[in-house]
Scaffold this active site. Structure first.
Site, PDB file in Angstrom:
ATOM      1  N   ASP A 252       0.839  -1.191   0.000  1.00 20.75           N
ATOM      2  CA  ASP A 252       0.000   0.000   0.000  1.00 20.75           C
ATOM      3  C   ASP A 252       0.883   1.253   0.000  1.00 20.75           C
ATOM      4  O   ASP A 252       2.059   1.199   0.370  1.00 20.75           O
ATOM      5  CB  ASP A 252      -0.897  -0.033   1.240  1.00 20.75           C
ATOM      6  CG  ASP A 252      -1.791   1.172   1.343  1.00 20.75           C
ATOM      7  OD1 ASP A 252      -2.511   1.478   0.368  1.00 20.75           O
ATOM      8  OD2 ASP A 252      -1.782   1.829   2.407  1.00 20.75           O
TER       9      ASP A 252
ATOM     10  N   ASP B 246      -1.744  -0.885   5.849  1.00 22.92           N
ATOM     11  CA  ASP B 246      -1.948  -0.288   7.163  1.00 22.92           C
ATOM     12  C   ASP B 246      -3.421  -0.132   7.522  1.00 22.92           C
ATOM     13  O   ASP B 246      -3.738   0.493   8.529  1.00 22.92           O
ATOM     14  CB  ASP B 246      -1.274   1.090   7.219  1.00 22.92           C
ATOM     15  CG  ASP B 246      -1.994   2.118   6.363  1.00 22.92           C
ATOM     16  OD1 ASP B 246      -2.341   1.786   5.215  1.00 22.92           O
ATOM     17  OD2 ASP B 246      -2.224   3.243   6.843  1.00 22.92           O
TER      18      ASP B 246
ATOM     19  N   ASP C 254      -0.270   5.121   0.947  1.00 22.81           N
ATOM     20  CA  ASP C 254      -0.499   6.066   2.057  1.00 22.81           C
ATOM     21  C   ASP C 254      -0.494   5.341   3.394  1.00 22.81           C
ATOM     22  O   ASP C 254      -1.237   4.385   3.596  1.00 22.81           O
ATOM     23  CB  ASP C 254      -1.851   6.767   1.884  1.00 22.81           C
ATOM     24  CG  ASP C 254      -1.888   7.673   0.669  1.00 22.81           C
ATOM     25  OD1 ASP C 254      -1.075   8.606   0.614  1.00 22.81           O
ATOM     26  OD2 ASP C 254      -2.730   7.439  -0.215  1.00 22.81           O
TER      27      ASP C 254
END
Length: 184
Positions: free
Chosen positions: A3, A166, A5
Site C-alpha cells: 500500500d 496499514d 499512504d
C-alpha cells in the site's frame, strides 16, 4: 503488493492540509490530523464525503460533495508533493526486497494522477515492477481484484503474494483474494 499512504509514505500532513483548506473554503470548522486520518482509505471522493458528513458511510448533499471534491483536489494538487517522505526504513527495505529477487507492486486506492508523481518525488517509483492506482481497474480495495491482478501479472497464486498495508481495506482485500497480509 504494498500500500502507499500510511505504509510506504507519510502523506497525512499533506492530505490534512488540503482537507483544512477545503473545509475553510466551505466555511466549515477545520479538522485535526487524527480526524483526517480516520477518513483516509477509500480514495479521495470517500475522504471528502467523510469530512463533509463526519461519518464513514453517510452521503452529503450532491452539490456540497461536488464542490468539496473540486476544492479538495485543487488544494491537494498544491500540497501533495510538499513532503512525500517515505517512512523510516522504506527505501532500504524496498532495495533489500528487490535485491532478493522479489517483484514489487504498489497497490493504492489513490488516483494515478497523484500516485505516480508521489512515488517519483519520494524517489521510490523505480523500485516497483507494477503500480496499481484506485482508477487503474474497475474495482479497488477492499475488493480483491487489484491483488488478484497483481498475482496474475506476477505469475503467482494469490497464496504466494504477500500484501503489506496499514488499513482494514488492505486486510479485507488480501483475505478476499486469498493472500497473506501484514499490517503496519
Amino acid at each position: 503488493a504494498i500500500d502507499l499512504d500510511g505504509t510506504l509514505l507519510d502523506t497525512l500532513p499533506d492530505i490534512a492540509e488540503a482537507a483544512r483548506r477545503m473545509l475553510r473554503d466551505l466555511g466549515l470548522p477545520p479538522a485535526e490530523d487524527s480526524a483526517v486520518r480516520a477518513c483516509i482509505g477509500d480514495g479521495i471522493p470517500r475522504l471528502v464525503k467523510r469530512l463533509l458528513t463526519g461519518s464513514r458511510d453517510a452521503e452529503p448533499e450532491r452539490y456540497s460533495f461536488e464542490r468539496g471534491l473540486a476544492l479538495f483536489e485543487r488544494h491537494y494538487r498544491d500540497t501533495f508533493l510538499q513532503r512525500p517522505l517515505p517512512f523510516p526504513g522504506v527505501v532500504e527495505g524496498l532495495a533489500r526486497l528487490r535485491a532478493a529477487g522479489l517483484k514489487l507492486a504498489c497497490v493504492t486506492n489513490k488516483s494515478a494522477a497523484f500516485t505516480l508523481p508521489l512515488l517519483a518525488a519520494a524517489g521510490i517509483a523505480e523500485r516497483f515492477h507494477l503500480v496499481l492506482s484506485g482508477d487503474s481497474l474497475p474495482a479497488k480495495k477492499p475488493d480483491p481484484l487489484p491483488l488478484c491482478h497483481v498475482a496474475e501479472r506476477f505469475g503467482l497464486e494469490p497464496l504466494r503474494l504477500l500484501v503489506i498495508g496499514d488499513s482494514d481495506n488492505d486486510t479485507r482485500a488480501a483475505r478476499a483474494a486469498g493472500c497473506p497480509v501484514v499490517c503496519v
